[in-house]
Design a protein around this motif. Sequence first.
Motif, PDB file in Angstrom:
ATOM      1  N   LYS A 150       4.122 -11.201  -1.936  1.00 62.87           N
ATOM      2  CA  LYS A 150       5.138 -12.280  -1.544  1.00 62.87           C
ATOM      3  C   LYS A 150       4.377 -13.474  -0.566  1.00 62.87           C
ATOM      4  N   GLU A 151       4.890 -14.640  -1.180  1.00 66.75           N
ATOM      5  CA  GLU A 151       4.361 -15.622  -0.273  1.00 66.75           C
ATOM      6  C   GLU A 151       4.626 -15.532   1.241  1.00 66.75           C
ATOM      7  N   GLY A 152       3.533 -15.366   2.012  1.00 69.89           N
ATOM      8  CA  GLY A 152       3.513 -15.365   3.382  1.00 69.89           C
ATOM      9  C   GLY A 152       3.852 -13.937   3.772  1.00 69.89           C
ATOM     10  N   GLY A 153       3.736 -13.030   2.693  1.00 70.59           N
ATOM     11  CA  GLY A 153       3.804 -11.253   3.130  1.00 70.59           C
ATOM     12  C   GLY A 153       2.577 -10.721   3.023  1.00 70.59           C
ATOM     13  N   VAL A 154       2.645  -9.512   3.603  1.00 70.40           N
ATOM     14  CA  VAL A 154       1.362  -8.474   3.613  1.00 70.40           C
ATOM     15  C   VAL A 154       1.913  -7.413   2.756  1.00 70.40           C
ATOM     16  N   THR A 155       0.988  -7.105   1.606  1.00 67.44           N
ATOM     17  CA  THR A 155       1.015  -6.038   0.848  1.00 67.44           C
ATOM     18  C   THR A 155      -0.214  -5.003   1.328  1.00 67.44           C
ATOM     19  N   ALA A 156       0.289  -3.631   1.195  1.00 63.55           N
ATOM     20  CA  ALA A 156      -0.750  -2.874   1.329  1.00 63.55           C
ATOM     21  C   ALA A 156      -0.935  -1.782   0.366  1.00 63.55           C
ATOM     22  N   LEU A 157      -2.134  -1.675  -0.310  1.00 61.23           N
ATOM     23  CA  LEU A 157      -2.508  -0.720  -1.091  1.00 61.23           C
ATOM     24  C   LEU A 157      -3.143   0.591  -0.683  1.00 61.23           C
ATOM     25  N   LEU A 158      -2.397   1.592  -0.612  1.00 65.99           N
ATOM     26  CA  LEU A 158      -2.606   2.992   0.044  1.00 65.99           C
ATOM     27  C   LEU A 158      -3.144   3.896  -1.028  1.00 65.99           C
ATOM     28  N   GLY A 159      -4.053   4.844  -0.332  1.00 67.18           N
ATOM     29  CA  GLY A 159      -4.200   6.012  -1.275  1.00 67.18           C
ATOM     30  C   GLY A 159      -5.786   6.459  -1.201  1.00 67.18           C
ATOM     31  N   ALA A 160      -5.895   7.778  -1.768  1.00 66.05           N
ATOM     32  CA  ALA A 160      -7.070   8.384  -1.661  1.00 66.05           C
ATOM     33  C   ALA A 160      -8.477   7.658  -2.005  1.00 66.05           C
ATOM     34  N   ASN A 161      -9.595   8.015  -1.575  1.00 59.37           N
ATOM     35  CA  ASN A 161     -10.888   7.652  -2.259  1.00 59.37           C
ATOM     36  C   ASN A 161     -11.022   7.718  -3.895  1.00 59.37           C
ATOM     37  N   GLY A 162     -11.210   6.555  -4.189  1.00 58.22           N
ATOM     38  CA  GLY A 162     -11.543   6.610  -5.676  1.00 58.22           C
ATOM     39  C   GLY A 162     -10.117   6.406  -6.522  1.00 58.22           C
ATOM     40  N   ALA A 163      -9.087   5.987  -5.915  1.00 56.51           N
ATOM     41  CA  ALA A 163      -7.840   5.840  -6.362  1.00 56.51           C
ATOM     42  C   ALA A 163      -7.845   4.482  -7.037  1.00 56.51           C
ATOM     43  N   GLY A 164      -8.672   3.481  -6.953  1.00 59.57           N
ATOM     44  CA  GLY A 164      -8.684   2.228  -7.816  1.00 59.57           C
ATOM     45  C   GLY A 164      -8.328   1.116  -6.708  1.00 59.57           C
ATOM     46  N   LYS A 165      -8.291   1.095  -5.650  1.00 58.52           N
ATOM     47  CA  LYS A 165      -7.780   0.100  -4.620  1.00 58.52           C
ATOM     48  C   LYS A 165      -8.877  -1.063  -4.904  1.00 58.52           C
ATOM     49  N   THR A 166     -10.151  -0.612  -4.428  1.00 61.94           N
ATOM     50  CA  THR A 166     -11.282  -1.509  -4.347  1.00 61.94           C
ATOM     51  C   THR A 166     -11.278  -2.356  -5.736  1.00 61.94           C
ATOM     52  N   THR A 167     -11.175  -1.801  -6.947  1.00 62.96           N
ATOM     53  CA  THR A 167     -11.297  -2.025  -8.170  1.00 62.96           C
ATOM     54  C   THR A 167     -10.258  -3.160  -8.385  1.00 62.96           C
ATOM     55  N   THR A 168      -8.990  -3.052  -7.517  1.00 59.83           N
ATOM     56  CA  THR A 168      -7.790  -3.907  -7.865  1.00 59.83           C
ATOM     57  C   THR A 168      -8.320  -5.078  -7.212  1.00 59.83           C
ATOM     58  N   LEU A 169      -8.935  -5.242  -5.940  1.00 60.69           N
ATOM     59  CA  LEU A 169      -9.530  -6.507  -5.402  1.00 60.69           C
ATOM     60  C   LEU A 169     -10.391  -7.054  -6.153  1.00 60.69           C
ATOM     61  N   ARG A 170     -11.325  -6.217  -6.717  1.00 61.38           N
ATOM     62  CA  ARG A 170     -12.410  -6.992  -7.255  1.00 61.38           C
ATOM     63  C   ARG A 170     -11.813  -7.448  -8.581  1.00 61.38           C
ATOM     64  N   ALA A 171     -10.931  -6.836  -9.266  1.00 65.55           N
ATOM     65  CA  ALA A 171     -10.288  -7.447 -10.533  1.00 65.55           C
ATOM     66  C   ALA A 171      -9.466  -8.806 -10.379  1.00 65.55           C
ATOM     67  N   ILE A 172      -9.044  -9.092  -9.180  1.00 63.06           N
ATOM     68  CA  ILE A 172      -8.455 -10.570  -8.657  1.00 63.06           C
ATOM     69  C   ILE A 172      -9.273 -11.359  -8.482  1.00 63.06           C
TER      70      ILE A 172
END
Length: 236
Positions: A28-50
Amino acid sequence: MTALLSVTGLEATYGPVKALHGIDFEVKEGGVTALLGANGAGKTTTLRAICRMVKTRGDILFDGASITRKATEDVVRLRIAHVPEGRGTFTTLSVEENLQLGAMTRPAPGIAADIERIYAYFPRLRERRAQQAGSLSGGEQQMLAIGRALMLRPRLMLLDEPSFGLAPLITQELFAILATVKREENVSMLVVEQNANLALDIADEAYLFETGRVVMSGPAETIRQDEGIRRAYLGF
Ligand code: ATP
């Protein structure tokens, strides 16, 4: 709060490996969203996709417009700043030169004032302004990477594991500064973190990833207070 970033049905593959199986989330505008989860869950890939550094299917809307056909440099021009895992500072340049480089893709006026603003958040960087970035401690390098991202005057900041490899005290200091940045800057954040506790402290909303899927999401406060969710997914 309206969504600044809205991701729907995001899929990503590396050769035969499917890393994301249709992810939905928003910041959300002005908000903080956290992506949590174990290694290899796809979090880094999500940032790289953006940042358009991996091929994807599905849609990524930023400020209401799709960015899936954009090149990485165009995403930067939209003032989306990426602080990657491993920080990526220019090790042979000084602290201040690194900060100046952070402003490269934006108009020049205000750069000196912005550097002062960054030093106010990170007094350690002011003390070390002439020091080579490569000789900073891990925590100071992370501060510099975040400072450099802020020089873009970002609308959205993507932070990949800011606590990685840092001692607990430095990690706490860093997250306290991020909480101040959240209050004082007009910036939204998407934070990938292994340290769920700290991330939930500054986040408004959180999404729990498991092998390329979102298995749980909700207000950060709700997730933090739910012992069942914490035990099952976050290990604390
Ligand atoms: P971590 O916290 O360890 O970085 P993560 O949740 O960020 O984990 P990703 O790094 O996004 O996870 O990885 C998701 C999946 O994609 C994993 O199975 C990983 O092995 C795979 N993967 C990531 N990068 C590549 C790559 N360059 N080539 C092949 N597979 C990859």
